[in-house]
Design a protein around this motif. Structure first.
Motif, short mmCIF file in Angstrom:
data_model
loop_
_atom_site.label_atom_id
_atom_site.label_comp_id
_atom_site.label_asym_id
_atom_site.label_seq_id
_atom_site.Cartn_x
_atom_site.Cartn_y
_atom_site.Cartn_z
N TYR A 173 0.86 -1.19 0.00
CA TYR A 173 0.00 0.00 0.00
C TYR A 173 0.89 1.23 0.00
O TYR A 173 1.59 1.51 0.97
CB TYR A 173 -0.94 -0.02 1.21
CG TYR A 173 -1.99 -1.10 1.11
CD1 TYR A 173 -3.23 -0.84 0.54
CD2 TYR A 173 -1.71 -2.39 1.55
CE1 TYR A 173 -4.19 -1.84 0.42
CE2 TYR A 173 -2.66 -3.40 1.44
CZ TYR A 173 -3.89 -3.12 0.87
OH TYR A 173 -4.83 -4.11 0.76
N GLN B 277 1.56 5.32 -2.16
CA GLN B 277 0.95 6.33 -3.01
C GLN B 277 1.22 6.09 -4.49
O GLN B 277 0.39 6.39 -5.34
CB GLN B 277 1.47 7.72 -2.60
CG GLN B 277 0.95 8.20 -1.26
CD GLN B 277 1.47 9.58 -0.91
OE1 GLN B 277 2.57 9.94 -1.29
NE2 GLN B 277 0.68 10.35 -0.19
N ARG C 169 3.51 7.90 -10.70
CA ARG C 169 2.67 8.85 -9.98
C ARG C 169 1.27 8.85 -10.58
O ARG C 169 1.07 8.60 -11.76
CB ARG C 169 3.26 10.26 -10.05
CG ARG C 169 4.59 10.42 -9.35
CD ARG C 169 5.05 11.88 -9.35
NE ARG C 169 5.14 12.39 -10.71
CZ ARG C 169 4.60 13.55 -11.11
NH1 ARG C 169 3.89 14.30 -10.27
NH2 ARG C 169 4.74 13.95 -12.36
N ALA C 170 0.28 9.15 -9.75
CA ALA C 170 -1.11 9.18 -10.22
C ALA C 170 -1.29 10.24 -11.31
O ALA C 170 -2.00 10.01 -12.29
CB ALA C 170 -2.04 9.47 -9.04
N GLU C 171 -0.62 11.38 -11.16
CA GLU C 171 -0.75 12.45 -12.15
C GLU C 171 -0.22 12.00 -13.51
O GLU C 171 -0.81 12.30 -14.55
CB GLU C 171 0.01 13.68 -11.66
CG GLU C 171 -0.09 14.88 -12.59
CD GLU C 171 0.68 16.08 -12.09
OE1 GLU C 171 0.48 17.17 -12.65
OE2 GLU C 171 1.48 15.92 -11.14
N ARG D 55 -2.65 9.61 -15.16
CA ARG D 55 -3.87 10.27 -15.63
C ARG D 55 -3.63 11.15 -16.85
O ARG D 55 -4.42 11.13 -17.80
CB ARG D 55 -4.46 11.11 -14.48
CG ARG D 55 -5.75 11.85 -14.83
CD ARG D 55 -6.37 12.43 -13.57
NE ARG D 55 -5.49 13.36 -12.90
CZ ARG D 55 -5.39 14.67 -13.19
NH1 ARG D 55 -6.15 15.18 -14.15
NH2 ARG D 55 -4.58 15.45 -12.52
N PHE E 35 -2.23 4.24 -4.25
CA PHE E 35 -3.20 4.85 -3.33
C PHE E 35 -2.79 6.31 -3.13
O PHE E 35 -2.15 6.67 -2.14
CB PHE E 35 -3.20 4.08 -2.01
CG PHE E 35 -3.56 2.63 -2.17
CD1 PHE E 35 -4.87 2.20 -2.06
CD2 PHE E 35 -2.59 1.69 -2.47
CE1 PHE E 35 -5.21 0.87 -2.22
CE2 PHE E 35 -2.90 0.35 -2.63
CZ PHE E 35 -4.22 -0.06 -2.51
N PRO E 36 -3.15 7.17 -4.11
CA PRO E 36 -2.66 8.56 -4.09
C PRO E 36 -3.13 9.37 -2.90
O PRO E 36 -2.51 10.38 -2.56
CB PRO E 36 -3.20 9.13 -5.41
CG PRO E 36 -4.37 8.27 -5.75
CD PRO E 36 -4.02 6.90 -5.27
N HIS E 37 -4.21 8.96 -2.24
CA HIS E 37 -4.73 9.72 -1.10
C HIS E 37 -4.28 9.14 0.24
O HIS E 37 -4.76 9.58 1.30
CB HIS E 37 -6.26 9.77 -1.16
CG HIS E 37 -6.78 10.34 -2.45
ND1 HIS E 37 -6.52 11.62 -2.86
CD2 HIS E 37 -7.52 9.76 -3.45
CE1 HIS E 37 -7.09 11.83 -4.04
NE2 HIS E 37 -7.70 10.71 -4.41
N LEU E 38 -3.39 8.19 0.20
CA LEU E 38 -2.86 7.61 1.43
C LEU E 38 -2.01 8.66 2.16
O LEU E 38 -1.15 9.29 1.54
CB LEU E 38 -2.02 6.38 1.11
CG LEU E 38 -1.61 5.48 2.26
CD1 LEU E 38 -2.84 4.73 2.79
CD2 LEU E 38 -0.56 4.48 1.80
N PRO E 39 -2.22 8.87 3.46
CA PRO E 39 -1.42 9.86 4.18
C PRO E 39 0.06 9.49 4.16
O PRO E 39 0.42 8.30 4.23
CB PRO E 39 -1.97 9.80 5.62
CG PRO E 39 -3.33 9.21 5.47
CD PRO E 39 -3.25 8.26 4.32
N TRP F 106 2.80 12.18 8.31
CA TRP F 106 1.51 12.39 8.97
C TRP F 106 1.26 11.31 10.02
O TRP F 106 0.71 11.57 11.08
CB TRP F 106 0.41 12.36 7.91
CG TRP F 106 -0.98 12.58 8.48
CD1 TRP F 106 -1.60 13.77 8.70
CD2 TRP F 106 -1.88 11.55 8.91
NE1 TRP F 106 -2.85 13.56 9.24
CE2 TRP F 106 -3.05 12.21 9.39
CE3 TRP F 106 -1.83 10.17 8.95
CZ2 TRP F 106 -4.15 11.51 9.87
CZ3 TRP F 106 -2.91 9.46 9.44
CH2 TRP F 106 -4.06 10.14 9.91
#
Length: 274
Positions: A134, A136, A241-243, A246, A258-262, A266
């Motif tokens: 898991y 990003q 990278r997710a960007e 996309r 999982f791009p929104h994983l902290p 954090w």
């Protein structure tokens, strides 16, 4: 099979289909459409095999020769992961034989005109750690069965000709145009003609020059240097990278991260109570 008439025979098959046969007998043996030659100098330590899923392992040793396994081909990686089979065979009747090992060539070292190669059994892949990470960034490889992206799509590859090179690692190419700077970074450099045909490298730097020329540097030099005039193919790379998934590949539905994983910062930061 009588012990006094038993010899060992090896068959080594490269990914390009080249097949070589070797034997420790003093005459050529022929079976399965392969001629096993006695003049190769190839030998092996005792094969270590265990029950269950333990990894078979042994080591092959031999002399480098122009007619069999050459130093140039070893350096170029042409023998990496080659298929290996080993038989005990009755040299009086080659049809009377027993397959005692099957696997692939592993790490190869060279010194003093000879080579030493690790042999890995068929159960070697079972040593890999399985499970999903898991993170990003994407865990798939560009173009594999989880990514589903087709690298043959127009715009994601290009062909060019080598104008000059530095130690087989940095190349000036002509005939490559229409791509942004760094488009091929982390991608693949494939030689398509010449003595180094079929060799691949990973692209470190990719910058456009004037006209249709391009400056491409690999992470490490190819074992056999391509020459000026050889044709090469560049395949686009992905930084996971997710960007990038996309916008560059239009493939975000298949993104395996999982791009929104902290981030880790954090997770360890002190939490303020309210």
């Amino acid at each position: 099979m009588k012990s006094e008439t038993v010899a060992r025979a090896w068959a080594v098959v490269r990914h390009d289909g080249l097949t070589l046969g070797f034997t420790d007998h003093d005459q050529t043996l022929n079976f399965e459409g392969i001629s096993f030659r006695p003049d190769s100098g190839l030998s092996a330590k005792a094969v270590v095999q265990a029950s269950g899923l333990s990894v078979d392992n042994t080591e092959a040793m031999g002399a480098l020769s122009d007619s069999a396994i050459t130093e140039v081909d070893l350096l170029a990686g042409r023998w990496d992961s080659a298929d290996v089979r080993l038989w005990d065979v009755d040299w009086n009747a080659p049809s009377n034989r027993r397959l005692i090992f099957r696997g692939r060539l592993g790490e190869v070292s060279r010194s003093g005109g000879a080579f030493r190669a690790e042999l890995r059994g068929l159960s070697e892949p079972l040593n890999r750690v399985l499970g999903r990470v898991y993170h990003q960034r994407c865990s798939a490889e560009l173009g594999d069965g989880r990514c589903h992206f087709q690298l043959s799509k127009p715009g994601y590859w290009s062909e060019g000709v080598i104008e000059s090179h530095d130690a087989g690692q940095r190349f000036i190419l002509s005939g490559v145009s229409g791509h942004d700077a760094r488009w091929f970074e982390r991608g693949t450099f494939v030689v398509q003609s010449g003595a180094a045909e079929g060799l691949r490298g990973s692209i470190k730097i990719d910058l456009p020059l004037s006209g249709s020329r391009r400056d491409v540097e690999l992470w490490s030099g190819l074992g056999q240097h391509p020459q000026v005039g050889d044709r090469v193919k560049l395949i686009a790379g992905c930084d996971k990278r997710a960007e990038t998934c996309r916008l560059k590949f239009l493939n975000f539905l298949n993104f395996r991260g999982f791009p929104h994983l902290p981030p880790e910062d954090w997770l360890i930061a002190p939490q303020v109570s309210r």
